[in-house]
Motif scaffolding. Structure first.
Motif, PDB file in Angstrom:
ATOM      1  N   ASN A 184      -0.322   7.736   2.592  1.00  0.00           N
ATOM      2  CA  ASN A 184       0.708   8.543   2.337  1.00  0.00           C
ATOM      3  C   ASN A 184       2.019   8.091   3.302  1.00  0.00           C
ATOM      4  N   THR A 237      -0.403   7.748  -2.329  1.00  0.00           N
ATOM      5  CA  THR A 237      -1.021   9.057  -2.556  1.00  0.00           C
ATOM      6  C   THR A 237      -0.468   9.495  -4.069  1.00  0.00           C
ATOM      7  N   TYR A 254      -7.549   9.475   3.789  1.00  0.00           N
ATOM      8  CA  TYR A 254      -6.311   9.857   3.649  1.00  0.00           C
ATOM      9  C   TYR A 254      -5.464   9.552   4.897  1.00  0.00           C
ATOM     10  N   GLN A 300      -6.762   8.845  -7.618  1.00  0.00           N
ATOM     11  CA  GLN A 300      -7.545  10.249  -7.285  1.00  0.00           C
ATOM     12  C   GLN A 300      -8.485  10.473  -8.368  1.00  0.00           C
ATOM     13  N   SER A 313      -6.394   6.365   0.326  1.00  0.00           N
ATOM     14  CA  SER A 313      -4.959   6.718   0.029  1.00  0.00           C
ATOM     15  C   SER A 313      -3.817   6.513   1.221  1.00  0.00           C
TER      16      SER A 313
END
Length: 454
Positions: free
Chosen positions: A156, A132, A231, A138, A154
């Protein structure tokens, strides 16, 4: 959307997918993406990793192609103060976090984005999987419509910054407060955080504009948490705060296994760990914030020096760590052992407690083995991680990055004496074992569609 455990996904590597994996050149952010890269290579996909030049040999050894970031986006994270002029002058705490968000993470974005676009021109990947903090990925989602770019996933590996009506903003290190009172608190703090973060959002807009990418309106952390097609948060319910308003792209997928270390050279005193004649307390400052061992390892040694009923193991994560520790405390206490690089997957099954500064990955490694914690988090996202440890019932948050020996001694005694901490850590170990993060990621790669789900 309520997260749920994921069953293993069949290996469909007969249909090879072109995949780009990417991470900023920081060890803690690169490690998880390298684990994903190795797994996708094993499944038969064609993978190109984009990242820091010092990771080239590791990537090539796992069978992936390596592409180095351009010089304006590459740096050596082992000495960030040397790599970023002015960082040392930023006081630890909010000022240092703000500096890092601007300069360590945002400034390299144009180079990251340029590297991705150039690579995509000759390697038309269907999927991009990025940490991320790799803002170039992004930018790809902001610059191109879904049909004109790869699926962007992404991953994280730190505490999530995703804003919510159910949580205080990232950085406040406050656990959830139930009911309308909690929502009112969160609304006020979220508004305060957005105002405080406005200069960062303006700065990001300027940097993105240099790369020809329009930055949308909104908070910095909110935009980064919602701009990807997926995400994926490396955690599980019970440790991460519930968010009733999380976007559909947000998914808890479990924790990645750390390298096994089966071939690691073990210290001569290893039998003291495995003998099982007394509880084992492991203390570490992780692999990044270990420049000054007096922050946590030294006071822990001092706090427990008189506890002959315990074995205290210092995992310094640096080659000169044991010598530095001896230099700081004199002769090691009789109940203490010190090592450089100790394989946690082999050490933690014998541990009864981990004293740590709160690295997100390290905390999850402890929980996968059902080990309770005492956490002293003072930098990066570590206060947030420490708050989650206490909220989840798996340990104690000392609420400082530099605790005194008396504080540590009291916390260690409390966790070891109260079986509830160990029981709760064991419950989370069971939950973590139900998740298959690498299978989840592979399933999204096989789906190759922004809405693909297991």
């Amino acid at each position: 959307m309520a997260p749920r455990p994921h069953q293993p996904v069949p290996d469909r590597s007969s249909t090879m997918t072109k995949v780009i994996t990417a991470a900023p050149p920081l060890h803690g952010h690169t490690g998880p993406i390298l684990a994903v890269t190795a797994d996708l290579v094993r499944r038969g996909h064609e993978v190109v990793f984009v990242g820091g030049s010092r990771f080239a040999r590791t990537v090539e050894a796992m069978g992936a192609r390596f592409v180095a970031l351009p010089t304006d986006a590459d740096f050596d994270d082992r000495d960030l103060n040397a790599a970023f002029a002015g960082r040392a002058e930023a006081p630890a705490g909010p000022a240092r976090v703000g500096y890092d968000l601007m300069h360590v993470f945002t400034d390299p974005m144009p180079g990251q984005y340029r590297a991705l676009r150039e690579l995509l021109a000759e390697f038309p990947a269907e999927v991009v999987i990025a940490d991320t903090a790799f803002l170039g990925a992004q930018a790809l989602t902001m610059a191109l419509p879904k049909g004109g770019r790869p699926v962007v996933i992404s991953v994280n590996a730190g505490a999530p910054s995703l804003p919510s009506v159910d949580t205080a903003p990232f950085g406040f290190a406050l656990p959830p407060m139930p009911g309308e009172q909690g929502r009112a608190r969160n609304a006020a703090l979220n508004a305060e955080a957005e105002a405080l973060g406005a200069p960062l959002a303006l700065y990001a807009a300027e940097i993105f504009a240099r790369a020809g990418v329009a930055w949308p309106d909104g908070s910095f952390v909110g935009i980064l948490a919602t701009s990807s097609d997926h995400y994926l948060q490396l955690s599980v319910p019970g440790f991460e705060y519930p968010r009733s308003d999380a976007p559909a792209s947000f998914q808890l997928i479990g924790a990645l296994p750390s390298p096994g270390g089966d071939d690691a050279e073990l210290p001569a005193w290893w039998a003291d760990v495995t003998r099982g004649d007394r509880p084992v307390v492991v203390v570490t400052q992780g692999t990044a914030a270990n420049d000054d061992l007096s922050e946590l390892i030294v006071p822990t040694m001092q706090a427990l020096a008189g506890r002959d009923d315990l074995l205290v193991v210092a995992a310094t994560a640096r080659p000169d760590g044991p010598d530095l520790l001896v230099g700081a405390v004199g002769e090691l206490p009789g109940n203490a052992r010190a090592g450089s690089y100790l394989p946690f997957e082999r050490l933690l099954p014998h541990a009864d407690l981990l004293v740590t500064n709160g690295g997100y990955g390290g905390v999850h490694t402890a929980l996968r083995h059902g080990v309770p914690l005492v956490v002293a988090g003072g930098s990066e996202d570590k206060p947030e991680v420490a708050a989650r440890v206490q909220w989840s019932g798996t340990g104690i948050d000392l609420r400082t990055g530099t605790p005194g020996a008396a504080e540590i001694a009291a916390a260690v005694a409390k966790v070891l004496d109260d079986p509830a901490y160990r029981e709760r850590a064991g419950e989370l170990a069971v939950t973590l074992a139900e998740y298959r993060p690498l299978d989840t990621i592979a399933g999204l790669v096989d789906g190759r569609h922004p809405q693909a789900r297991q």
